[in-house]
Design a protein around this motif. Structure first.
Motif, PDB file in Angstrom:
ATOM      1  N   UNK A 165     -15.937  54.154 -14.734  1.00 12.72           N
ATOM      2  CA  UNK A 165     -16.662  53.323 -15.709  1.00 12.72           C
ATOM      3  C   UNK A 165     -17.431  52.209 -15.013  1.00 12.72           C
ATOM      4  N   UNK A 166     -16.849  51.681 -13.934  1.00 12.50           N
ATOM      5  CA  UNK A 166     -17.546  50.641 -13.162  1.00 12.50           C
ATOM      6  C   UNK A 166     -18.860  51.188 -12.611  1.00 12.50           C
ATOM      7  N   UNK A 207      -7.723  51.788 -17.641  1.00 11.79           N
ATOM      8  CA  UNK A 207      -8.727  51.395 -18.648  1.00 11.79           C
ATOM      9  C   UNK A 207     -10.141  51.731 -18.183  1.00 11.79           C
ATOM     10  N   UNK A 208     -10.332  51.715 -16.847  1.00 12.33           N
ATOM     11  CA  UNK A 208     -11.678  51.938 -16.321  1.00 12.33           C
ATOM     12  C   UNK A 208     -11.929  53.415 -15.991  1.00 12.33           C
ATOM     13  N   UNK A 230     -14.135  41.082 -12.301  1.00 17.16           N
ATOM     14  CA  UNK A 230     -12.692  40.833 -12.359  1.00 17.16           C
ATOM     15  C   UNK A 230     -12.113  40.551 -10.968  1.00 17.16           C
ATOM     16  N   UNK A 231     -12.876  40.898  -9.920  1.00 21.22           N
ATOM     17  CA  UNK A 231     -12.389  40.641  -8.560  1.00 21.22           C
ATOM     18  C   UNK A 231     -13.410  39.890  -7.692  1.00 21.22           C
ATOM     19  N   UNK A 283      -1.845  52.767 -14.829  1.00 22.92           N
ATOM     20  CA  UNK A 283      -1.709  51.527 -14.052  1.00 22.92           C
ATOM     21  C   UNK A 283      -2.718  50.497 -14.562  1.00 22.92           C
ATOM     22  N   UNK A 284      -2.277  49.266 -14.701  1.00 23.09           N
ATOM     23  CA  UNK A 284      -3.152  48.242 -15.262  1.00 23.09           C
ATOM     24  C   UNK A 284      -4.357  47.987 -14.347  1.00 23.09           C
ATOM     25  N   UNK A 285      -5.504  47.722 -14.952  1.00 16.24           N
ATOM     26  CA  UNK A 285      -6.780  47.517 -14.273  1.00 16.24           C
ATOM     27  C   UNK A 285      -7.288  48.767 -13.552  1.00 16.24           C
ATOM     28  N   UNK A 286      -6.661  49.899 -13.813  1.00 17.09           N
ATOM     29  CA  UNK A 286      -7.145  51.164 -13.254  1.00 17.09           C
ATOM     30  C   UNK A 286      -7.447  52.125 -14.405  1.00 17.09           C
TER      31      UNK A 286
END
Lengths: 80, 388
Positions: free
Chosen positions: B232-233, B6-7, B258-259, B1-4
């Motif tokens: 990763x965050x 990758x992290x 990003x948010x 899922x995008x933005x999930x």
């Protein structure tokens, strides 16, 4: 409780302040009463049926770039 | 899922782990409190603690709205359904939290009370519209993320002239709680709970922005890094905290750009300000009475305030005697320090709220970390050490 997921806006209904979002392919109606200036294709953070904030693609890229700069992968040399 | 996805990248996690090992000063400890249950779960689910060197420790804070709600307020919600025959709607997390006499919303429902689990407050509005003969009460809990949706619903109910809808308001505020922890004698005077810096809430901050943390970063001289909920965050934010501590800085930094913005969601903040006002004091499980830490519904909307409509009075109810939830919520004890943990208290039959809530520290230990030798001394190896 604090589970919130980034979802892509598929369509908007400003009359009703609702949008259809796609969450990994699953479609769902949410409220967009908390946000202005949304467009189809935007990603929003969805929580308890409401879009809380837009997700910035530029900032997401920048964060990933920052993480990548943090150092070499210690196992890379073993992977070769 | 995008933005999930990758992290959650493993190769990047290894790089970050190596950078943390490299930059953490071996001659000192780093005690980092994560306020949000979402962070606690990311740390356990993805084994983030195991990737840290022995001198970087996560201390779990009180950031789960289900865990901090005192028993008396859950009793109140059950009473609304049983004594006032109201339809009580609640988010799923609340359903199994123990109330007095080993009851819960779920047990009251099984005994015949009209208690319904909803995904969104808009579902509660829908039930009220469809059943005009019944009183529908929304059991509102949560930090700054769920508060704006409650405000929207109350404004909508007023605009529609809904006469059978009200809200039992238990919304609480994050900055007040963090400040309270730092002012508690355990942390400030006795030094039993070392906290060197904070991983700041991610979704809460999407609403309130990064600005509210500036006061206590300055006042208490502790750095705050707002972090997303992905592994990763959490690791990147930990690295940023280590750098600040190494340099003797105590600033508010934002990893979750990003948010989260500096000012947050202004429209949401305006709606909340229109409908709610500060309570002079509110009881938190584990923290006691915390001044100006919760919201109530303004008089202009009193017809939608279940506390006024049903004259709710809250009794003080003691937690189960042996349950260590209060100390765990303050970061003073770990779940494994509680003698009930994993014996009589499990997610299937929880005694304390930290075990029942999916974001509670005890539930995280039970689900992901119960068999781990706690890294009190070290006991964990980095991937680099493992490779050697």
């Amino acid at each position: 409780m604090c589970l919130a997921l980034p979802a892509e806006i598929v369509s908007l209904d400003r009359e009703k302040d609702t949008a259809i979002v796609s969450l990994g392919g699953i479609k769902k109606e949410i409220s967009i009463a908390l946000l202005e200036e949304l467009a189809v294709g935007d990603f929003v953070l969805v929580h308890v049926g409401f879009a809380l904030h837009k997700v910035s693609p530029e900032e997401a890229d920048r964060t990933l770039a920052m993480i990548k700069e943090s150092g070499e992968d210690p196992l890379e040399e073993f992977a070769a | 899922m995008k933005y999930v996805d990758e992290f959650r990248n493993g190769a990047l996690a290894r790089r970050l782990a190596a950078a943390i090992v490299r930059e953490a000063d071996k001659s000192r400890m780093y005690h980092i409190m994560e306020f949000c249950g979402g962070h606690t779960h990311a740390i356990f689910r993805y084994g983030v603690q195991d990737l840290m060197p022995g001198n970087v420790r996560f201390v779990h804070g009180p950031g789960c709205p289900v865990c901090v709600l005192p028993i008396g307020r859950i009793d109140n919600a059950i009473e609304l359904a049983e004594r006032h025959s109201a339809t009580v709607c609640s988010y799923g997390d609340m359903m199994r939290v123990p109330a007095s006499e080993r009851r819960s919303l779920l047990k009251a429902k099984a005994a015949g009370a009209d208690i319904r689990m909803v995904y969104s407050i808009t579902d509660a509005l829908k039930i009220a519209r469809e059943h005009s003969d019944r009183e529908v009460v929304f059991f509102a809990i949560g930090f700054e993320t769920t508060t704006p949706p409650t405000a929207v619903a109350i404004l909508q109910a007023k605009a529609e002239g809904l006469r059978n809808f009200s809200v039992f308001c238990n919304h609480v505020l994050t900055p007040a709680a963090i400040q309270h922890i730092l002012q508690s004698p355990e942390v400030r005077a006795l030094g039993t709970v070392a906290i060197d810096g904070f991983l700041g809430p991610s979704h809460v901050s999407s609403v309130i922005g990064s600005r509210p943390y500036e006061y206590f970063a300055e006042e208490f001289q502790r750095p705050v890094v707002i972090a997303g909920f992905e592994p990763l965050d959490v690791m990147q934010a930990t690295l940023m905290l280590i750098r600040q501590l190494n340099e003797g800085r105590h600033e508010v930094e934002n990893e979750y750009v990003r948010v989260v913005t500096h000012e947050g969601n202004l429209k949401a903040q305006a709606l909340v300000a229109e409908v709610f006002e500060l309570r002079p004091s509110f009881e938190w499980r584990g923290l006691g009475d915390v001044p100006y830490s919760a919201l109530r519904i303004k008089d202009a909307f009193s017809e939608f305030d279940a506390e006024k409509r049903f004259q709710v009075t809250t009794r003080r109810v003691r937690d189960a005697k042996s349950c260590e939830c209060p100390s765990i919520l303050r970061g003073a004890k770990k779940p494994t320090d509680c003698k009930l943990f994993g014996t009589v208290c499990t997610p299937e039959s929880p005694i304390g709220s930290c075990m029942v809530s999916s974001e509670g520290a005890c539930a995280a230990y039970w689900s992901y970390g119960r068999f781990r030798q706690d890294a009190g001394v070290s006991g964990v190896r980095t991937h680099k050490e493992a490779a050697e």
